[in-house]
Design an enzyme around this catalytic site. Structure first.
Site, PDB file in Angstrom:
ATOM      1  NE  ARG A 277      -4.596 -24.743 -13.733  1.00  0.00           N
ATOM      2  CZ  ARG A 277      -4.156 -23.479 -13.655  1.00  0.00           C
ATOM      3  NH1 ARG A 277      -4.535 -22.582 -14.547  1.00  0.00           N
ATOM      4  NH2 ARG A 277      -3.344 -23.121 -12.690  1.00  0.00           N
TER       5      ARG A 277
ATOM      6  CD  GLU B 142       0.031 -25.153 -17.846  1.00  0.00           C
ATOM      7  OE1 GLU B 142      -0.369 -26.274 -17.540  1.00  0.00           O
ATOM      8  OE2 GLU B 142       0.035 -24.197 -17.051  1.00  0.00           O
TER       9      GLU B 142
END
Length: 779
Positions: free
Chosen positions: A324, A726
């Site tokens: 990620r 997030e």
């Protein structure tokens, strides 16, 4: 028959959706009656567990004498790895996480044995009484050492588009550099806690503060050597998680379960704060490098970026976390030809783990660093560089991993924020202020966020739900997501209330339980509402179809004309109270219980080719931060923050705003004050709130304005909303850039200051000193 999905409208005063509904546990939390694991009434035979830990970072255990532990007051039982009846490795994805030390010591503070005693205090005291010998070996504690020794927990991964090397060679201007990105302690208010209750035969009930009850169920079963159906895990709420309870809550539940089954009595294990900080993983520190090519107008032509994640002693979730980080090194920008490399470095530290953003922040900050470097070298304002390098039709909409942006809203969002925050007017005032102020320097930065939403592990993008309608018309909902304060249960309740057209008070969202919805994914990756909301909605649709068929048959109307709203079920001139229809359905022997299931469409990633669509969509946002820096001390204040964030169609504006504000402040802590420190022996020395500083109320900017970007998600997410857990965290990168902007004013904005993360006052002062000394030398 058409789908029985009633899209909420803002003017619909009856539906609870799209409204700032209070958190479902708010009143109980304020009153102190909200029940967490440590609040559960315990049986009379309760006992307490604690662990003894190692005192070196690397070595081989040669002797362990537990005589003093066993003889300590109140001690009931003591176990080592040899006493574990089943599996001893509890790695969540890959092996490498022993439940207790076998022979190899992997980090300072690694659990060596566990003790059970009559009281918590007795267990904790006894845990300090062991005598052991460890033959120490050289510990790898830095990225440099790990790279030199080729020490990794997983293989390197690479991807990119075009010929980055050629682009760099041909670029009119180039730059290269490094960035040290620090880790972060989760510091959830509720520490790691589990309660194990032995039941008939070899069954066990586990109450645990975990984001992943199904994983706890699996690992407890494996450690005990029983089938999964013998283990039930119940999780009503957590006092915060932030990723720290995704994989690393399981160890404590496993140890409690082993004791519970050995002694046939209830066992609780709750880690005290200092021990919790010592034995659980953090946000991964990263050591990153970049080489970029660009032209005199600030347009990016190519980039070669390496991210080095410091993973600790085991893989844990590091493979996906570093992936990620790699996926987000571009952030919002078309970088030209790219070569992206990710290394997963093995060190003798606690195994680092998931944390809000899951590697995305450690990658995304590289994009913003590169934009600042380009701005300083070309003499352009950083916002100008950012705006002209945004993904666009002219520059291209394809990411380095081959995913095309299908809804590119950032140009419009950033333009709106630039205007509403009066960025250019403030830039003029700040420039003038800095020219007249010799000590205090102000900085300003506007940075965007483009964050991919989905688990990068494809199989985790699924969810289930179970709905019961009782004969009085009340509704009970169970789903696979966990509540950690983020308002997931509130949103699920709103969705179900809207679908059935009833008031929110009619809905009860129950504790997450593995015997109600099986094989669930963790509540992580910002996907809690996306996945579980759709699953709950699909269960509603099944039930509504049954009820609509009954109503249509009774009144001779078409099923597709049946509407559930305002507490009634209606078709044309016919209507009936929802509760009355439920009674009729029961008498007609129609099932009033249904499951729902959802899996995210469109996503895939070919790891061999380094290309695909790992995300269902992107959540976006931007923040303007203004700071004041004292150039004599390196101290600073964050004076003003303006945020414009994209949540699609907001299901609950109050909860979404709270998530944005909280995420930003937590991100600000990561970037400024939260400084993890290990000594030369590999011991974590920032292991309490006296040595580790999170933001306090006084650190909140005096001007803190949050607005929602009003545009529905183009993808078929739940009511076209977007994830909000997030993405706001990375809005705080604007604070770090603003600090650098203030320091850069000392060199007339011609050099980008070298300030590692977190930008503590000491590091800021060091950058000020380096910049002014270089200026003096040049003069």
């Amino acid at each position: 028959m058409r789908k029985l999905i009633e899209q909420p409208q803002r003017q619909d005063n009856e539906s609870p959706l799209l409204k700032p509904t209070k958190h479902e546990s708010a009143i109980r939390q304020v009153m102190g009656s909200a029940r967490y694991v440590d609040d559960i009434p315990v049986p009379a035979d309760i006992a307490y567990a604690c662990v003894g830990v190692t005192d070196v970072a690397s070595g081989t255990l040669t002797s362990l004498d537990l005589t003093n532990v066993k003889q300590a007051p109140g001690v009931i039982d003591v176990i080592t790895v040899a006493d574990i009846p089943g599996h001893t490795d509890i790695g969540p994805v890959f092996e490498g996480d022993p439940i207790l030390v076998d022979s190899e010591v992997k980090f300072h503070g690694q659990p060596l044995f566990a003790v059970l005693a009559a009281t918590e205090e007795q267990a904790r005291v006894a845990a300090t009484l062991a005598t052991f010998t460890i033959q120490p070996s050289a510990a790898i504690l830095t990225a440099e050492d790990a790279l030199s020794a080729n020490s990794t927990v997983r293989p390197q991964h690479q991807f990119g588009q075009g010929d980055a090397e050629q682009a760099l060679q041909q670029a009119p201007l180039t730059a290269e550099g490094t960035l040290s990105v620090g880790g972060q302690e989760h510091l959830y208010l509720e520490g790691q806690a589990s309660l194990a209750l032995p039941e008939e035969d070899d069954r066990v009930m586990i109450y645990t503060s975990s984001q992943h009850p199904s994983e706890v169920q699996k690992l407890v079963a494996e450690v005990l050597g029983v089938k999964l159906h013998k283990v039930t895990v119940d999780m009503r709420r957590m006092g915060g998680g932030f990723g720290g309870k995704e994989s690393q809550a399981a160890q404590w539940a496993c140890l409690a379960a082993v004791f519970a089954m050995r002694q046939r009595r209830a066992v609780k294990m709750r880690l005290p704060r200092m021990l919790d900080m010592q034995v659980t993983g953090k946000r991964h520190p990263f050591e990153n490098t970049f080489k970029i090519g660009f032209d005199n107008d600030g347009n990016m032509l190519g980039a070669d970026i390496t991210v080095n994640g410091i993973c600790g002693h085991s893989p844990d979730l590091s493979d996906a976390i570093v992936d990620r980080a790699m996926f987000h090194v571009d952030n919002a920008y078309q970088l030209g030809a790219t070569a992206i490399t990710g290394n997963r470095l093995k060190t003798h530290m606690v195994s680092h783990t998931a944390f809000r953003g899951f590697g995305g922040p450690q990658g995304m900050i590289m994009a913003e660093l590169m934009m600042d470097v380009v701005a300083r070298q070309t003499g352009l304002d950083p916002l100008t560089v950012r705006m002209q390098n945004l993904y666009s039709e002219s520059k291209g909409l394809t990411t380095p991993y081959g995913m095309t942006l299908e809804q590119n809203i950032l140009p419009a969002l950033m333009t709106q924020l630039t205007e509403s925050s009066q960025y250019w007017q403030r830039r003029e005032k700040i420039t003038a202020f800095n020219q007249q102020s010799p000590i205090i320097k102000k900085g300003l930065a506007l940075t965007p966020v483009k964050f991919g939403i989905s688990f990068t592990a494809k199989h985790l993008n699924q969810a289930g739900a179970l709905i019961h309608i009782y004969t009085d018309g009340s509704i009970q909902v169970n789903h696979g997501g966990t509540e950690m304060g983020q308002g997931l249960h509130t949103k699920i309740g709103q969705i179900v209330a809207h679908e059935f057209g009833v008031e929110l008070d009619n809905i009860e969202v129950t504790a997450t339980r593995t015997d109600k919805v099986p094989n669930t994914s963790p509540t992580a990756a910002s996907s809690g509402t996306d996945l579980n909301g759709k699953a709950a909605q699909n269960a509603c649709l099944t039930l509504k179809s049954r009820l609509a068929a009954l109503f249509a048959d009774t009144h001779g109307v078409a099923e597709e004309d049946v509407v559930f709203a305002n507490g009634y079920v209606t078709a044309g001139a016919h209507n009936i109270a929802f509760a009355e229809l439920i009674q009729q359905a029961y008498m007609a022997r129609i099932s009033l219980s249904a499951t729902g299931y959802y899996r995210t469409p469109k996503i895939y990633y070919d790891r061999e080719q380094g290309t695909g669509r790992p995300f269902f969509y992107f959540a976006n946002g931007a923040a303007v931060s203004e700071v004041s820096v004292d150039t004599l001390t390196g101290e600073y204040t964050v004076d003003a923050v303006d945020i414009l964030h994209d949540v699609g169609t907001s299901l609950n504006p109050a909860i979404d705003r709270g998530q944005i504000e909280g995420g930003f402040i937590q991100g600000m802590g990561w970037l400024t004050t939260e400084d993890l420190r290990w000594n030369q022996d590999g011991k974590l020395i920032s292991n309490n709130l006296a040595t580790y500083k999170i933001p306090a109320v006084g650190d909140t900017p005096q001007h803190f304005n949050v607005s929602l970007f009003d545009r529905p998600n183009a993808e078929d997410s739940i009511y076209h909303s977007k994830a909000v857990g997030e993405p706001p965290f990375m809005l705080a990168i604007s604070v770090w850039c603003a600090i650098k902007d203030a320091v850069a004013s000392l060199a007339d904005y011609q050099k980008d200051p070298d300030i590692a993360v977190p930008a503590t006052p000491e590091r800021v002062l060091s950058a000020i000193t380096a910049l002014t000394e270089n200026n003096d030398a040049s003069a």
